[in-house]
Enzyme design. Structure first.
Site, mmCIF file in Angstrom:
data_model
loop_
_atom_site.group_PDB
_atom_site.id
_atom_site.type_symbol
_atom_site.label_atom_id
_atom_site.label_comp_id
_atom_site.label_asym_id
_atom_site.label_seq_id
_atom_site.Cartn_x
_atom_site.Cartn_y
_atom_site.Cartn_z
ATOM 1 N N ASN A 1 0.729 -1.321 0.094
ATOM 2 C CA ASN A 1 0.077 -0.095 0.066
ATOM 3 C C ASN A 1 0.863 1.144 0.061
ATOM 4 O O ASN A 1 1.565 1.522 0.965
ATOM 5 C CB ASN A 1 -1.044 -0.122 1.158
ATOM 6 N N GLU B 1 -0.786 -0.946 -4.473
ATOM 7 C CA GLU B 1 -1.992 -0.390 -4.173
ATOM 8 C C GLU B 1 -2.066 1.030 -3.841
ATOM 9 O O GLU B 1 -1.130 1.488 -3.233
ATOM 10 C CB GLU B 1 -2.524 -0.937 -2.782
ATOM 11 N N SER B 2 -2.821 1.790 -4.054
ATOM 12 C CA SER B 2 -3.362 3.548 -3.827
ATOM 13 C C SER B 2 -2.322 4.182 -4.931
ATOM 14 O O SER B 2 -1.080 3.971 -4.859
ATOM 15 C CB SER B 2 -3.101 3.496 -2.358
#
Ligand SMILES: O=C(O)c1ccccc1NCC(=O)[C@H](O)[C@H](O)COP(=O)(O)O
Length: 251
Positions: free
Chosen positions: A181, A211-212
């Site tokens: 993340n 992620e993100s």
């Protein structure tokens, strides 16, 4: 303070407090999961970028709420080339629901990730999905047991990490799908350098999800060059025409 002793952003503290209160399911689920690694391999073979498109009606870092029918959004994401979907089921801070997840999973044929803040085994039994998110930072030393409990029910656990220590813990717990993340849940700041720093530490046979914070084709390319097998994208897909946004990022 959280399991690792660091301060968390007030929004994240509130998310965790409500997550701890949420009840588990009454009966143990048994899932016949759609394979995420196979879906990723098929997308790669077709020469496209594997993207997990996220149905994320709102969040602590997003202005406003997207009120469209989540099933329609999900169908548009799949039409735009999404390899898999991520569906928020957290109700209070992300506008998600387990009912949306159920309806979406019935309406599409790609793997569906349940995106929530699962804190204990019983919470796995609330709803069926193909993948389930376990956040290393929040479950701490329960991670190995939760990975096993998820697999025993047929889920594919996606273990989320943000630091080298959490990556080590995820691998020790037997995770074979790891999400790195880029959003620091302590301060809610996003830095794509997080994925670039941690990805080389993961063994080749681990499926890595960035992620993100992926907003543009350049960001997607940057994450792929750093070793991402798949990208998990929420805000940039939810902002505007979700089909077009998904098509752009999967090219
Ligand atoms: O997205 C948030 O604001 C957020 C706040 C607090 C805890 C978690 C949060 N997001 C969860 C996620 O993992 C993201 O929804 C997901 O990675 C997609 O990120 P993005 O593409 O940046 O929307």
């Amino acid at each position: 303070m959280n399991a690792s002793g660091d301060e968390l952003a007030p929004d994240v503290r509130a998310i965790l407090e409500s997550a701890r209160e949420r009840p588990g399911g009454e009966t143990r689920v048994s899932v016949d999961a759609r394979s995420f690694p196979e879906a990723v391999a098929e997308t790669e073979a077709a020469g496209r970028v594997p993207v997990i498109a996220e149905v994320k009606p709102t969040s602590p870092t997003t202005a406003g709420v997207r009120e469209d029918d989540p099933v329609e959004l999900a169908r548009e994401m799949v039409a735009g080339g999404a390899t898999a979907l991520s569906v928020l089921t957290e109700p209070e801070h992300f506008g998600g629901s387990t009912e949306s997840l159920q309806r979406i999973r019935e309406a599409v044929d790609v793997p569906v990730l349940r995106k929530d803040f699962i804190m204990n085994e019983a919470q796995l039994d609330v709803v069926e999905s193909d993948l389930v998110l376990l956040i290393a930072r929040f479950v701490g030393e329960d991670l190995p047991d939760l990975v096993e409990a998820a697999r025993d029910r047929g889920f594919q656990p996606l273990v989320e990490v943000h630091t080298r220590e959490e990556l080590t813990a995820a691998l020790a717990a037997g995770a074979d799908i790891v999400g790195i993340n880029n959003r620091d849940l302590g301060r809610l700041e996003v830095d794509l350098g997080t994925f670039e720093e941690l990805a080389p530490e993961a063994p080749e046979d681990v499926l890595l999800v960035a992620e993100s914070g992926v907003k543009t084709v350049e960001d997607a390319r940057r994450m792929r060059e750093a070793g991402a097998d798949a990208l998990l994208v929420g805000t940039a897909i939810m902002d505007g025409d979700v089909r077009q946004n998904t098509e752009t990022l999967t090219q």
